[in-house]
Design an enzyme around this catalytic site. Structure first.
Site, PDB file in Angstrom:
ATOM      1  N   HIS A 161      32.783  18.445 -70.980  1.00 25.25           N
ATOM      2  CA  HIS A 161      33.302  17.566 -70.090  1.00 25.25           C
ATOM      3  C   HIS A 161      34.672  17.066 -70.756  1.00 25.25           C
ATOM      4  O   HIS A 161      34.790  16.936 -71.813  1.00 25.25           O
ATOM      5  CB  HIS A 161      32.576  16.444 -69.739  1.00 25.25           C
TER       6      HIS A 161
ATOM      7  N   ASP B 298      36.641  14.526 -70.772  1.00 22.85           N
ATOM      8  CA  ASP B 298      36.902  13.280 -71.441  1.00 22.85           C
ATOM      9  C   ASP B 298      36.115  13.502 -72.923  1.00 22.85           C
ATOM     10  O   ASP B 298      36.563  12.531 -73.741  1.00 22.85           O
ATOM     11  CB  ASP B 298      36.176  12.202 -70.843  1.00 22.85           C
TER      12      ASP B 298
END
Length: 273
Positions: A78, A80
């Site tokens: 992901h 982030d």
């Protein structure tokens, strides 16, 4: 003690870890992404886990905390957590290792049971799929701590990000972490978001109970629907509106991912069916 939202700022933990908090706080990332800098006492090189988003001020702070970097590790893909991995590794002159070969840079991938050693620091790789298919946790025996990425958060519970994430795998991963905490020297959880957890077992107990309780709620909600309603394209949203009525509607989109994973589990993946 639960650290209220907005009061977590990272810091140093044990003898080998420093958490640098990324300035990307929102409803999904809580206070922001925790980037972990790990170094054996007295060693020259560090290991950086999840460099996080491509925000210059954050990467500058991580570089300052880390000094010389021997390796970047990723808990999952992901953005982030992994967006800045290549950029940061190229800046620091090191490699990137992850379960997904596409995320690796100048180094081999990672697998369950691998042991990563950098200047005396020992990091043991534990496969914990479920949140995503490529989710890994990193166990530091010398600190009796495990870095869990998004598998276990420092506050609240996580999303099973269907269709990549699968509930059966996630339940197995929770059981695996629980066994690690019960049978081995594991006390603390250092998560990918939110504050550190000093007592792993009670939180893992809560996670397992919560996930199974939600599953029972989904089954109960399905029982109230007609066959035509259960076949509707918006089934997951209908279930969310019942099961997650106590959750801020702003989070219903994320909850719908978990419900889709629960529905798939009930239909295809439940043990004994």
């Amino acid at each position: 003690m639960v650290v209220p939202l907005g009061e977590w700022a990272g810091g140093s933990f044990g003898e080998r870890a420093r958490c640098v908090l990324a300035p990307n706080a929102d409803l999904m990332t809580l206070d922001g992404t925790n980037t972990w800098v790990l170094r054996e006492p007295g060693a020259s090189r560090a290991v950086v886990v999840d460099p996080g988003p491509s925000i210059t001020s954050h990467l500058d702070a991580v570089a300052e905390a880390a000094g010389e970097v021997g390796l970047v590790l990723l808990t999952h893909h992901h953005h982030d957590h992994a967006e800045a991995a290549r950029e940061f590794a190229e800046r620091m002159g090191c490699g990137v290792r992850a379960l997904d070969p596409a995320l690796c840079l100048g180094a081999e991938g990672l697998g369950d049971g691998d042991v990563v050693e950098v200047d005396g620091l020992e990091v043991r790789v534990v496969a914990t799929p479920g949140h995503t298919a490529d989710s890994l946790s990193f166990w530091l025996p010398a600190e009796a701590a495990v870095l869990t990425g998004d598998t276990v958060l420092g506050r609240g519970t996580t999303v099973v990000a269907h269709p990549d994430g699968r509930l059966g795998a996630y339940l197995d991963s929770l059981d695996r972490l629980h066994a690690l905490a019960s049978e081995r020297d594991l006390a603390a959880i250092w998560p990918g978001h939110g504050p550190v957890i000093e007592q792993a077992l009670p939180v893992l107990d809560h996670y397992r109970t919560h996930r199974r309780s939600r599953l029972e709620q989904v089954e109960a909600a399905l029982a109230t629907l007609s066959p035509s309603e259960r076949a509707a394209d918006d089934l997951a949203r209908r279930v969310v509106e019942v099961v997650y009525a106590d959750v801020d509607p702003v989070l219903w989109g994320a909850a719908e991912l978990s419900v889709r994973a629960q529905l798939a589990y009930l239909e295809h993946g439940r043990p004994g069916r």
